[in-house]
Design a protein around this motif. Structure first.
Motif, PDB file in Angstrom:
ATOM      1  N   LYS A   2       0.993  -1.059   0.039  1.00  0.00           N
ATOM      2  CA  LYS A   2      -0.068   0.416  -0.226  1.00  0.00           C
ATOM      3  C   LYS A   2       0.975   0.889   0.036  1.00  0.00           C
ATOM      4  O   LYS A   2       0.864   2.326  -0.615  1.00  0.00           O
ATOM      5  N   ASN A   3       1.677   1.327   0.819  1.00  0.00           N
ATOM      6  CA  ASN A   3       2.452   2.213   0.230  1.00  0.00           C
ATOM      7  C   ASN A   3       4.606   2.624   0.962  1.00  0.00           C
ATOM      8  O   ASN A   3       4.524   0.897   0.828  1.00  0.00           O
ATOM      9  N   GLY A   4       4.909   3.001   0.038  1.00  0.00           N
ATOM     10  CA  GLY A   4       6.699   2.649  -0.183  1.00  0.00           C
ATOM     11  C   GLY A   4       7.289   3.136   0.910  1.00  0.00           C
ATOM     12  O   GLY A   4       8.579   3.943   1.081  1.00  0.00           O
ATOM     13  N   MET A   5       6.683   3.322   2.393  1.00  0.00           N
ATOM     14  CA  MET A   5       7.780   4.621   3.298  1.00  0.00           C
ATOM     15  C   MET A   5       8.808   4.166   3.536  1.00  0.00           C
ATOM     16  O   MET A   5       9.045   2.811   3.749  1.00  0.00           O
ATOM     17  N   THR A   6       9.907   5.202   3.705  1.00  0.00           N
ATOM     18  CA  THR A   6      11.319   4.559   4.496  1.00  0.00           C
ATOM     19  C   THR A   6      11.289   5.538   5.383  1.00  0.00           C
ATOM     20  O   THR A   6      10.298   5.916   6.110  1.00  0.00           O
ATOM     21  N   ARG A   7      12.612   4.725   6.228  1.00  0.00           N
ATOM     22  CA  ARG A   7      12.642   5.239   7.126  1.00  0.00           C
ATOM     23  C   ARG A   7      13.832   6.268   7.519  1.00  0.00           C
ATOM     24  O   ARG A   7      14.577   6.219   7.038  1.00  0.00           O
ATOM     25  N   ALA A   8      13.230   7.065   8.082  1.00  0.00           N
ATOM     26  CA  ALA A   8      13.944   8.848   7.822  1.00  0.00           C
ATOM     27  C   ALA A   8      15.740   8.445   8.412  1.00  0.00           C
ATOM     28  O   ALA A   8      15.646   8.031   9.649  1.00  0.00           O
ATOM     29  N   PRO A   9      16.252   9.409   8.100  1.00  0.00           N
ATOM     30  CA  PRO A   9      17.241  10.303   7.089  1.00  0.00           C
ATOM     31  C   PRO A   9      16.044   9.721   5.664  1.00  0.00           C
ATOM     32  O   PRO A   9      16.724  10.167   4.718  1.00  0.00           O
TER      33      PRO A   9
END
Length: 313
Positions: free
Chosen positions: A280-287
Motif C-alpha cells: 500500500k505504501n513505500g514508506m522508508t524511515r528517516a533520514p
C-alpha cells in the motif's frame, strides 16, 4: 530451518525489505506476507532479513529482534532465516547476534560497521567477528563490501576471516566481476567449505558464470522466479535462456542500484512494490526519503521491460 543435507546453505535468498505504517512503526502483517510471498517461489531457500535493504541500521534492537521473530513464525519451519547484524561496537553487535539466534535465526550475517568506511586495520575485522562468534554460537556469514570502499576486506583480511570457526558463507557484494572472481578463487583455496554467494545485484550473470553457490539479493523480492531461473540456466549451460533472463533483469537492476543517488536503492525497491500493487505504501524511515518523479518513471519503464507490470495489469 537448516535442511539436513550436504552444503545446506547453498541457494538463492531474498534480502527482504521492512514495511512501515505511515506513523513509522513496522507493518507486521505486511512483513509476514512479504516473507511468505518471496519464499513461495520454488528455488528460494531462505531470506536475509535485517540486511541493508531491510533498513537494519535504522531499526532499534527490539525491532530487529521482532523482524527475525516474524520470519521464524511465518517461514521458519520450511526456509533458512539469515538475520543481519550491524553495530559499531563489537560487544553490541554480539548482543544483536545473540538476539537474532534467540528469535529464530538459523545464521547471522555480520555487516562491517559503517565507521570502517573511514578506516580499518586487519585486526579490527577479525576481532569483531570473533567476539560475535563467541556470543552468538551459530553459523555466521560475512559481507564483502564493494570495490573502492574501505569497508571491503582486502585479500589478506578475507583470508583470515574465512578460516574462523562457524563461517559458512559470504554475501559477496564487490560489485565488480574481477574482484568477485579473485575473492572466489581465494576462498575456494583456503576454505572450500565456505559458500561464496555472488550478491551484486547488477552483476548476477557474470558472477554466476564464474561460479557461485547462491546469492542473497534484494532484487529477489521483485523477481524471485527470474533470479532462480537465471541461476539454473547458467548451471545447466543454457546460454540463450540465461541471456534472455539477463535482458529482463539487468535494466531493473541498473535503475534500482545504479542511478544516482545509489543510497535510494531501498526506497526504489519499496516504490516498485507499490507500483506493482504488492504494498500500500513505500514508506522508508528517516533520514531516507522518497524518490523523485524521474526515478519513478525510470522504475516504471524498467518494470515493464522486466515483464512485471504486464503480469500485474
Amino acid at each position: 530451518m537448516i535442511p539436513q543435507k550436504d552444503r545446506p546453505f547453498r541457494g538463492i535468498y531474498a534480502a527482504t525489505l521492512t514495511p512501515f505504517h505511515p506513523d513509522g512503526g513496522i507493518d507486521e502483517e505486511t512483513l509476514a506476507e512479504h516473507f511468505r510471498t518471496v519464499t513461495a517461489v520454488a528455488g528460494i531457500v531462505g531470506v536475509l532479513c535485517n540486511g541493508h535493504a531491510g533498513e537494519n541500521f535504522l531499526l532499534t534492537r527490539d525491532e530487529r529482534r521482532r523482524v527475525t521473530d516474524i520470519a521464524r513464525q511465518t517461514i521458519g519451519s520450511s526456509h533458512i532465516i539469515v538475520s543481519g547484524v550491524v553495530a559499531e561496537a563489537s560487544a553490541e553487535a554480539a548482543l544483536h547476534a545473540a538476539d537474532a539466534v534467540a528469535a529464530g535465526a538459523d545464521a547471522v550475517l555480520v555487516f562491517p560497521p559503517f565507521s570502517w568506511a573511514l578506516s580499518q586495520d586487519p585486526d579490527m575485522a577479525v576481532t569483531h567477528h570473533r567476539i560475535i562468534a563467541e556470543k552468538a554460537r551459530c553459523p555466521l556469514m560475512l559481507y564483502q563490501a564493494g570495490v573502492g570502499s574501505a569497508m571491503a576486506y582486502p585479500p589478506d583480511v578475507l583470508a583470515q576471516l574465512v578460516q574462523l570457526p562457524d563461517i559458512v558463507g559470504i554475501k559477496e557484494g564487490s560489485w565488480e566481476s574481477a574482484a568477485y572472481d579473485r575473492n572466489r578463487r581465494l576462498v575456494a583455496e583456503l576454505a572450500p567449505h565456505v559458500e561464496m554467494m555472488a550478491s551484486g545485484d547488477q552483476h548476477l550473470l557474470s558472477c554466476f558464470v564464474q561460479g557461485s553457490a547462491g546469492s542473497l539479493v534484494s532484487l529477489a523480492v521483485l523477481m524471485p522466479e527470474e533470479i532462480v531461473a537465471l541461476d539454473r540456466a547458467v548451471l545447466n549451460n543454457e546460454r540463450d535462456r540465461a541471456l534472455a533472463l539477463h535482458a529482463r533483469i539487468q535494466p531493473l537492476a541498473d535503475v534500482i542500484y545504479g542511478m544516482a543517488p545509489t543510497g535510494h536503492a531501498t526506497a526504489r525497491l519499496k516504490a516498485a512494490m507499490v507500483l506493482l500493487g504488492r504494498w500500500k505504501n513505500g514508506m522508508t524511515r528517516a533520514p531516507i526519503t522518497g524518490i523523485s518523479s524521474e526515478e519513478t518513471d525510470a522504475l516504471r519503464r524498467a518494470l515493464a521491460t522486466a515483464g512485471l507490470l504486464e503480469a500485474c495489469a
